[in-house]
Design a protein around this motif. Sequence first.
Motif, PDB file in Angstrom:
ATOM      1  N   LEU A  65      19.236 -46.931  73.378  1.00 23.13           N
ATOM      2  CA  LEU A  65      19.849 -46.745  72.303  1.00 23.13           C
ATOM      3  C   LEU A  65      21.102 -47.722  73.726  1.00 23.13           C
ATOM      4  CD1 LEU A  65      23.324 -45.164  72.723  1.00 23.13           C
ATOM      5  CD2 LEU A  65      21.616 -42.555  71.957  1.00 23.13           C
ATOM      6  N   GLU A  66      22.383 -48.554  72.096  1.00 29.14           N
ATOM      7  CA  GLU A  66      23.548 -49.207  72.660  1.00 29.14           C
ATOM      8  C   GLU A  66      24.663 -49.046  72.549  1.00 29.14           C
ATOM      9  OE1 GLU A  66      22.084 -52.889  72.237  1.00 29.14           O
ATOM     10  OE2 GLU A  66      22.633 -53.143  69.978  1.00 29.14           O
ATOM     11  N   GLU A  67      25.790 -48.936  72.996  1.00 30.22           N
ATOM     12  CA  GLU A  67      26.739 -48.740  73.040  1.00 30.22           C
ATOM     13  C   GLU A  67      27.938 -49.483  71.862  1.00 30.22           C
ATOM     14  OE1 GLU A  67      28.723 -44.756  75.163  1.00 30.22           O
ATOM     15  OE2 GLU A  67      27.054 -46.040  76.588  1.00 30.22           O
ATOM     16  N   VAL A  68      28.612 -49.413  71.425  1.00 32.13           N
ATOM     17  CA  VAL A  68      28.829 -50.642  70.502  1.00 32.13           C
ATOM     18  C   VAL A  68      30.743 -50.402  70.126  1.00 32.13           C
ATOM     19  CG1 VAL A  68      28.975 -52.355  68.058  1.00 32.13           C
ATOM     20  CG2 VAL A  68      26.802 -51.623  69.218  1.00 32.13           C
ATOM     21  N   ASN A  69      31.433 -51.068  70.187  1.00 34.60           N
ATOM     22  CA  ASN A  69      32.161 -50.910  69.650  1.00 34.60           C
ATOM     23  C   ASN A  69      33.252 -51.553  68.804  1.00 34.60           C
ATOM     24  OD1 ASN A  69      33.196 -53.901  70.072  1.00 34.60           O
ATOM     25  ND2 ASN A  69      33.964 -53.466  71.867  1.00 34.60           N
ATOM     26  N   SER A  70      34.078 -51.012  68.258  1.00 34.12           N
ATOM     27  CA  SER A  70      34.553 -51.445  66.496  1.00 34.12           C
ATOM     28  C   SER A  70      34.817 -53.291  66.612  1.00 34.12           C
ATOM     29  CB  SER A  70      36.273 -51.370  66.691  1.00 34.12           C
ATOM     30  OG  SER A  70      36.997 -52.105  67.385  1.00 34.12           O
ATOM     31  N   GLN A  71      34.496 -54.354  67.795  1.00 29.72           N
ATOM     32  CA  GLN A  71      34.320 -55.618  67.769  1.00 29.72           C
ATOM     33  C   GLN A  71      32.739 -56.078  67.789  1.00 29.72           C
ATOM     34  OE1 GLN A  71      36.634 -54.232  69.639  1.00 29.72           O
ATOM     35  NE2 GLN A  71      37.937 -54.827  67.571  1.00 29.72           N
ATOM     36  N   GLY A  72      31.853 -55.326  68.034  1.00 26.40           N
ATOM     37  CA  GLY A  72      30.133 -55.721  67.939  1.00 26.40           C
ATOM     38  C   GLY A  72      30.385 -55.709  69.566  1.00 26.40           C
ATOM     39  N   GLN A  73      30.981 -55.088  69.971  1.00 29.31           N
ATOM     40  CA  GLN A  73      30.094 -56.122  71.727  1.00 29.31           C
ATOM     41  C   GLN A  73      29.812 -54.291  72.303  1.00 29.31           C
ATOM     42  OE1 GLN A  73      34.838 -56.332  72.069  1.00 29.31           O
ATOM     43  NE2 GLN A  73      34.102 -58.886  72.740  1.00 29.31           N
ATOM     44  N   VAL A  74      29.124 -55.005  73.169  1.00 24.43           N
ATOM     45  CA  VAL A  74      27.864 -53.709  73.257  1.00 24.43           C
ATOM     46  C   VAL A  74      28.069 -53.896  75.017  1.00 24.43           C
ATOM     47  CG1 VAL A  74      26.053 -53.650  74.384  1.00 24.43           C
ATOM     48  CG2 VAL A  74      25.779 -54.783  71.582  1.00 24.43           C
ATOM     49  N   PHE A  75      28.629 -51.828  75.404  1.00 24.45           N
ATOM     50  CA  PHE A  75      29.355 -51.592  76.545  1.00 24.45           C
ATOM     51  C   PHE A  75      28.908 -51.124  77.223  1.00 24.45           C
ATOM     52  CE2 PHE A  75      31.424 -49.093  73.471  1.00 24.45           C
ATOM     53  CZ  PHE A  75      31.407 -47.984  74.154  1.00 24.45           C
ATOM     54  N   GLY A  76      27.388 -50.613  76.760  1.00 22.94           N
ATOM     55  CA  GLY A  76      26.511 -49.489  77.444  1.00 22.94           C
ATOM     56  C   GLY A  76      25.099 -49.854  77.099  1.00 22.94           C
ATOM     57  N   THR A  77      24.180 -48.810  77.712  1.00 31.97           N
ATOM     58  CA  THR A  77      22.769 -48.948  77.400  1.00 31.97           C
ATOM     59  C   THR A  77      22.153 -48.057  77.893  1.00 31.97           C
ATOM     60  OG1 THR A  77      22.571 -51.347  77.285  1.00 31.97           O
ATOM     61  CG2 THR A  77      20.450 -50.196  76.811  1.00 31.97           C
ATOM     62  N   ARG A  78      21.172 -47.195  76.780  1.00 30.99           N
ATOM     63  CA  ARG A  78      20.367 -45.623  77.957  1.00 30.99           C
ATOM     64  C   ARG A  78      19.139 -45.852  77.294  1.00 30.99           C
ATOM     65  NH1 ARG A  78      24.830 -41.477  73.950  1.00 30.99           N
ATOM     66  NH2 ARG A  78      26.482 -42.384  74.762  1.00 30.99           N
ATOM     67  N   LEU A  79      18.412 -45.556  77.865  1.00 26.47           N
ATOM     68  CA  LEU A  79      16.955 -45.693  77.840  1.00 26.47           C
ATOM     69  C   LEU A  79      16.138 -44.799  78.699  1.00 26.47           C
ATOM     70  CD1 LEU A  79      16.449 -49.131  79.726  1.00 26.47           C
ATOM     71  CD2 LEU A  79      16.229 -48.805  77.290  1.00 26.47           C
ATOM     72  N   PRO A  80      15.919 -43.572  77.629  1.00 24.94           N
ATOM     73  CA  PRO A  80      14.920 -42.163  78.202  1.00 24.94           C
ATOM     74  C   PRO A  80      13.820 -42.600  78.807  1.00 24.94           C
ATOM     75  CG  PRO A  80      13.983 -43.669  75.376  1.00 24.94           C
ATOM     76  CD  PRO A  80      14.650 -44.135  77.216  1.00 24.94           C
ATOM     77  N   PRO A  81      13.591 -41.235  79.670  1.00 29.33           N
ATOM     78  CA  PRO A  81      12.934 -40.997  80.687  1.00 29.33           C
ATOM     79  C   PRO A  81      10.963 -41.686  80.116  1.00 29.33           C
ATOM     80  CG  PRO A  81      14.231 -39.392  80.225  1.00 29.33           C
ATOM     81  CD  PRO A  81      14.440 -40.067  79.710  1.00 29.33           C
ATOM     82  N   PRO A  82      10.219 -41.770  80.791  1.00 33.03           N
ATOM     83  CA  PRO A  82       8.984 -42.660  79.496  1.00 33.03           C
ATOM     84  C   PRO A  82       8.177 -41.247  79.010  1.00 33.03           C
ATOM     85  CG  PRO A  82       8.420 -42.719  82.200  1.00 33.03           C
ATOM     86  CD  PRO A  82       9.985 -42.012  82.374  1.00 33.03           C
ATOM     87  N   LEU A  83       8.406 -40.202  80.129  1.00 34.87           N
ATOM     88  CA  LEU A  83       7.597 -39.051  79.210  1.00 34.87           C
ATOM     89  C   LEU A  83       7.739 -38.216  79.111  1.00 34.87           C
ATOM     90  CD1 LEU A  83       4.971 -38.130  77.857  1.00 34.87           C
ATOM     91  CD2 LEU A  83       3.605 -38.143  80.151  1.00 34.87           C
ATOM     92  N   ARG A  84       8.084 -37.038  78.831  1.00 37.00           N
ATOM     93  CA  ARG A  84       8.207 -35.031  79.013  1.00 37.00           C
ATOM     94  C   ARG A  84       6.696 -34.641  78.577  1.00 37.00           C
ATOM     95  NH1 ARG A  84      10.341 -36.839  82.213  1.00 37.00           N
ATOM     96  NH2 ARG A  84      12.289 -35.942  83.050  1.00 37.00           N
TER      97      ARG A  84
END
Length: 299
Positions: free
Chosen positions: A118-137
């Motif tokens: 997922l990506e974090e987006v502010n009220s202007q639609g700008q992406v300021f952070g990205t998170r990626l999960p571990p590949p496998l549990r």
Amino acid sequence: MSNPLLSIIIPTHNRPHLITHAVKSALEQTVEDLEVIVVDDASTQPIDLPSRPRLRTIRLSESHGGAGARNIGLDAALGRWVTFLDDDDQLLSHMAAVSLEALSQAALPTPVAVISGLEEVNSQGQVFGTRLPPPLRPRGAHFFLEELEPGKSYNTKQTLVVEREVLQQIGGWDQTFRSRVHSELFLRLNPACSLLGLPIVTYQLYTHEGDRVSRNPKLRQESFLRLVHKHKSLFKAHPKMFAKFVYEHAHRSYDMGQKRAALFSLCWAIGIDPLHTFPRIASRFYQSRLKKLSTAYKV
């Protein structure tokens, strides 16, 4: 629509200005074999959404909370697979397609669920952070209590796509929780279901100044303690990650102005695993000092 492949469930409460965007993103998936279920959790004014063939609205006369509203949607869902979308967030148009494709290709013992980035987006639609999960549990693991791969995070739990029957078999969402609902669910889900992580962003987490349960200091503390108490044996079996979890809660509590709770949690983390907690404290202190020095000497 009868027997769709996927049900997208959106609980909502008093956010008429945001829910329309969430619903639009769900209906604009490149996969057509889906339904969207909006659960209106007793909003002051009933939500008013245009009639669409793949859209259903369930109006609750009394509030069930976020977990309860999700369970209502889960019970009403017709899809083999389900996913949940917060009413102040949005899905990217390929979310359903890449998730279902990954599940169809997974060479793992069933059941298997998938999460993505997922990506974090502010009220202007700008992406300021990205998170990626571990590949496998693998099934039988314990989600974030296992050692995490560098740079990966389970703070992508909102992207879960899982079989409806699997979620129902483990009891759905725990309605006694108001905060930490995703963490609590995954601590029950992963022992029964493998989690496949995709390095693909599919979800937009919208940051805004409106109310969020995660920002409620009292609920955060209550749900944190309830989570640890409910899954006490699992936490005790993973002392290093347990200490990390408590330490991060302490840091967040301090940032939210809950200094007494922060001190309590910090001492708790040290008691659980001092060898891993003290270096974290030292690193945080060093980073804080550097930040202050850089600010003081900034021209």
